[in-house]
Write an enzyme that holds these catalytic residues in place. Structure first.
Site, mmCIF file in Angstrom:
data_model
loop_
_atom_site.group_PDB
_atom_site.id
_atom_site.type_symbol
_atom_site.label_atom_id
_atom_site.label_comp_id
_atom_site.label_asym_id
_atom_site.label_seq_id
_atom_site.Cartn_x
_atom_site.Cartn_y
_atom_site.Cartn_z
ATOM 1 N N ASP A 804 17.587 -30.465 -0.074
ATOM 2 C CA ASP A 804 16.211 -30.869 -0.340
ATOM 3 C C ASP A 804 15.741 -31.770 0.793
ATOM 4 O OD1 ASP A 804 13.786 -31.806 -1.205
ATOM 5 O OD2 ASP A 804 14.471 -32.432 -3.189
ATOM 6 N N HIS A 809 11.408 -38.290 0.842
ATOM 7 C CA HIS A 809 12.629 -39.044 0.574
ATOM 8 C C HIS A 809 13.218 -39.717 1.823
ATOM 9 C CE1 HIS A 809 12.478 -37.172 -3.334
ATOM 10 N NE2 HIS A 809 12.516 -35.978 -2.795
ATOM 11 N N ILE A 824 11.426 -42.503 -1.745
ATOM 12 C CA ILE A 824 12.063 -42.582 -3.061
ATOM 13 C C ILE A 824 13.288 -41.675 -3.123
ATOM 14 C CG2 ILE A 824 9.922 -43.193 -4.248
ATOM 15 C CD1 ILE A 824 9.697 -40.254 -5.142
ATOM 16 N N GLY A 827 14.922 -36.856 -7.484
ATOM 17 C CA GLY A 827 15.179 -36.791 -8.924
ATOM 18 C C GLY A 827 16.518 -36.159 -9.233
#
Length: 903
Positions: A804, A809, A824, A827
């Protein structure tokens, strides 16, 4: 189908001057029934009286061409209400026991009047009306009864000990009537409605009340009382806000221990996991086979002793302790060092002497449990405190309901239900002051499941369970634990209903260890609010199971005919949507979730977009050519490290370890980059990738152990697109197979929430897909296990190497554009960390489902809180620094019993 008709039938509705009762009356009159509109005309607190409320409803029915008559009697005078039906219409076919009042007050401030009035209206009133109607039902071999429970009764509610007792009593009462009435074609069911009324105005916010019209309850009741229903009886339904679901009792397999001297409280606690193990449950309608259990128990070897309990300095009060179960409890408490107060209406002295001869300390108290103040005063006068209450006193007045007299009803309710209340009420101030108390109350399988000839006893005994559950909630913060047992033992009381050989075989000593264990400080969490069946060396917890039910669109008027069509969904306990509600919030959960359920015209009546709908249909039929993913031990180690594996955990970071493995959540990696066969722009109007949020993730592990090197092929499919008005939810499902063997390895479902892409006229409600769509509500108790783990500042940089590469991120400028101060964490990264915590605590799981509830910044600490419910782990993950959840509504189904924690 043709409309359900009630032509020529007579329906009696109590409390029909407003709210739900008025809705019943208007509906049945509109379907051809003669209606008796009963209402005392008092306030929702039971104060005052007026004929106006009933008259207004009757006038409305007559103005519409229907037939109705008013009745102004209290339900305590049920014979007058039924006489009105017979006098005016010549018969009675349906009785809806709906009248009720509230007297909400914390237990410490509750007066006897608050208790007595609520019990009188709800419990005695339902009995009196049903009893008066029963001879007519039997004579005509036809009758239909609906009694009214509530979420407060089913689960217990803070500040409603009286109401909770009254409402759960209706379940035991109904189950007994159902058993007695079945051969006469008398069908009896009980509902727990969530509907706006004068009563609920005091306990529910206005915005919720607006969406909880009584009209949502009426169609279910119409189906249950219609002549076409010949078999659905003795059942419990939750209903409101367009959602209907059924409840039933679920009993754990339990722990069977050898009877005799080695059956001790410590031995019971040693087997506590088995007592509460629902991995092999049963769904009984009656008492367990205690004789067979006893025969098996006697074949076992001696029990492991477990921890020795010590009640030195504690004061235990046992009611009805002059013989039978009470005597057995008293002796055992004394054996473990407690000061014992032996209460009995007839002869407490013999047991006191027996204890004293054995070296124990005890005093007697000769008083009725109804005189709770005098009973508790004996403990305070003798020992200055009270730590333990076992409410055990009881009587039987068994009689077929057709022959039951008011005196039989009143005596049983008074001794069992009011006696339990009075003793507990007298002791409560002392327990609050010392911030300590242990209470065990006594229900019965006759209450839980109903029993012929025991309508009074069943109502009293299940009322005690409702009282106990509410009291457990009030006592929890004061370290006062309240639990309930349904014992099986031969005593003088049961001698009238049991053969003598059973009386001799089922010894009270087989029950006492469980009671003493529950009153200790050693009960694992949760230590309060629970129900156990016990006897013959067998100890098992019993709880509710609830079907997934059916939700109807809230913008379409609900009809009985629509309920009939959805009946198989409503009562289906085997489709993977069933759950185990524990509190009133659980009762509201399904109903509140249904508030967004709109008809096929799209949320808020959006005009359908034919092109988008056609594209969605076409995309759902598309199949993928498959996307390959080849990996080896290096990729496994990278994944494990990226979700927090330590260098010392060799099975996770060293390929030559004997138990080298991929953590189960590795299953989200191979499918991630798989090519989908549809075009997202075609199925989502105004699609903007910046408006996409990862909503939920479901992963099935279809092969254990996971290969640590393989070539896999992933096949994505579009599962559904849900129209939420201003937004949409896209659900994709991907099956990942071994490229060589064709064997399934993983299945993933990912739900993406896309803002600004709704309003195309699609369905607003997703389909039920069992575990993939299950909602997991954490129980209202402290977690069974908690694991904390700090993420690192570099965690996102490491995790993105799994595939990902979203710059959100890693790139600060990109994350700022997305509204985040710093990049961040993925998830799926904190999903993996949470899954690792479950795996390391409880072992392998078949599947795992999470809802992403918040963001995590690299470096923040995560706390995974876990609750074991049978073979399912319910969990949530909290960001410690903020106290907010990042994962909620999560659950994992274990491969085994959860005792084989990994790593």
């Amino acid at each position: 189908m043709a409309d359900l008709s009630f032509d020529g039938q007579t329906v009696v509705v109590t409390g029909a001057g407003g709210g739900l009762g008025k809705a019943y009356a208007l509906f049945f009159a509109s379907r051809g029934a003669n209606v008796v509109v009963n209402d005392l005309g008092g306030s929702f607190k039971g104060e005052g009286q007026s004929s106006k409320a009933a008259d207004v409803v009757v006038d409305e029915i007559r103005a519409a061409g229907g037939k109705a008559v008013a009745n102004y009697d209290s339900v305590e005078d049920g014979e007058n209400i039924i006489e009105t039906a017979i006098k005016e219409f010549g018969r009675i076919d349906v009785l809806l026991n709906n009248a009720g009042i509230l007297r909400d007050v914390s237990f410490k401030n509750m007066s006897d009047a608050d208790w007595d009035l609520v019990i009188k209206v709800h419990v005695k009133g339902a009995y009196k009306c049903a009893r008066a109607a029963w001879p007519h039902f039997r004579k005509q071999k036809y009758g239909r009864v609906i009694n009214t429970a509530s979420a407060a009764g089913l689960f217990g509610s803070f500040g409603q000990c009286n109401y909770s007792a009254a409402k759960l009593s209706q379940v035991g009462f109904t189950e007994t009537l159902a058993k007695e009435g079945y051969k006469y074609n008398i069908i009896c069911n009980v509902i727990a409605p969530i509907a706006a009324s004068r009563m609920t105005q005091t306990v529910m916010p206005p915005d919720i009340l607006e969406n909880l019209k009584p009209d949502w309850v009426v169609p279910l009741v119409a189906v249950l009382v219609h002549p076409s229903n010949k078999h659905e009886t003795g059942s419990i339904f939750e209903v409101g806000g367009g959602h209907i679901t059924k409840l039933r009792w679920e009993r754990a397999k339990g722990a069977l221990l050898k009877t005799g001297p080695s059956l001790t409280p410590g031995a019971v606690l040693k087997k506590w996991d088995q007592v509460n193990d629902f991995s092999e449950p049963s769904y009984p309608s009656g008492v367990a086979d205690f004789m067979s259990l006893l025969e098996e128990a006697q074949k076992l070897g001696d029990n492991e002793p477990g921890e020795q309990l010590d009640f030195t300095g504690k004061v235990a009060l046992i009611t009805g302790a002059g013989g039978g179960l009470g005597r057995s409890y008293a002796l055992l408490f004394a054996k473990y060092g407690a000061f014992v107060v032996v209460n009995d209406l007839v002869n407490p002295g013999d047991v006191v002497q027996e204890i004293q001869k054995l070296g124990g300390k005890a005093v007697g108290n000769k008083a009725s449990a109804e005189d709770g103040d005098a009973v508790v005063k004996a403990a305070i006068d003798a020992y200055g405190r009270i730590d333990v209450i076992v409410n055990n006193a009881g009587i039987l007045r068994d009689k077929a309901f057709a022959n039951m007299e008011d005196k039989m009803w009143d005596q049983v309710i008074a001794v069992h239900l009011r006696g339990t209340y009075k003793v507990t009420k007298a002791a409560w101030p002392y327990m609050l002051k010392q911030k300590y108390g242990r209470i065990v109350n006594t229900t019965s399988t006759s209450g839980i499941y109903g029993n012929f000839g025991q309508a009074n006893y069943a109502a009293a005994k299940l009322g005690i369970l409702g009282f106990s559950r509410a009291l457990a909630r009030e006592g929890a913060k004061y370290n006062i634990n309240v639990n309930t047992i349904a014992p099986n033992a031969g005593t003088n009381m049961t001698r009238s209903i049991m053969p003598e050989e059973m009386v001799q075989a089922f010894k009270p000593e087989q029950v006492a260890p469980m009671v003493v264990a529950l009153c200790s400080d050693k009960v694992p969490k949760p230590p309060t609010g629970l129900l156990f069946e016990v006897g013959s060396g067998w100890h098992a917890r019993t709880r509710w199971q609830r079907s997934g039910g059916h939700g109807f669109p809230v913008d379409v008027k609900l009809t009985p005919e629509a309920v009939v069509k959805a009946w198989s969904d409503i009562i289906n306990f085997d489709d993977g949507r069933e759950d185990h509600p524990e509190d009133s919030q659980d009762a509201l959960k399904s109903i509140m979730n249904n508030m967004q359920n709109k008809s096929g015209g799209g949320p808020g009546g959006a005009e359908p977009n034919p092109e988008v709908l056609k594209n969605i249909k076409r995309a759902k039929g598309m199949s993928s050519d498959g996307s390959k993913f080849k990996y080896d031990d290096r990729d496994v180690i990278l994944y494990n490290l990226s979700i927090g594996a330590k260098r010392t955990e060799l099975p996770l970071v060293y390929e030559n370890s004997d138990s080298f493995q991929a953590l189960p959540t590795f299953g989200v990696v191979p499918y991630f980059g798989a090519e989908v066969p549809w075009n997202i722009d075609d199925i989502l109007p105004n699609f903007n990738p910046m408006m996409l949020l990862h909503g939920e993730q479901y992963l099935e592990i279809r092969k254990y152990p996971l290969p640590t090197a393989a070539t896999l092929v992933s096949y994505p499919k579009l599962v559904e697109v849900i129209d939420k008005g201003k937004s949409a939810i896209m659900v994709s499902g991907t099956t990942t197979k071994d490229a060589i063997t064709g064997e399934d390895i993983f299945y993933n479902e990912s739900s993406a929430f896309i803002r600004g892409s709704g309003g195309f006229g699609g369905s607003s409600k997703g389909t039920n897909r069992g575990a993939a769509t299950a909602v997991h509500q954490p129980p209202e108790r402290k977690p069974d296990a908690v694991v904390e783990e700090a993420t690192t500042e570099e965690q996102a940089a490491l995790y993105r190497l799994n595939g990902d590469r979203n710059p959100l991120h890693i790139d600060p400028e990109f994350s700022k554009a997305g509204g985040f101060k710093v990049p961040i964490l993925h998830g799926l990264c904190f999903f993996g960390i949470s899954g690792k915590h479950v795996y390391q605590t409880y072992g392998p799981f078949k599947n795992i489902k999470v809802r992403f509830a918040g963001t995590v910044l690299p470096g923040q600490k995560l706390r995974t809180e876990m609750w074991k419910e049978g073979n399912r782990i319910i969990f949530q993950t909290i960001v410690v620094e903020t106290g907010k959840p990042c994962i909620a509504g999560a659950g994992a189904e274990l491969m085994g019993d959860g005792k084989g924690a990994k790593l």
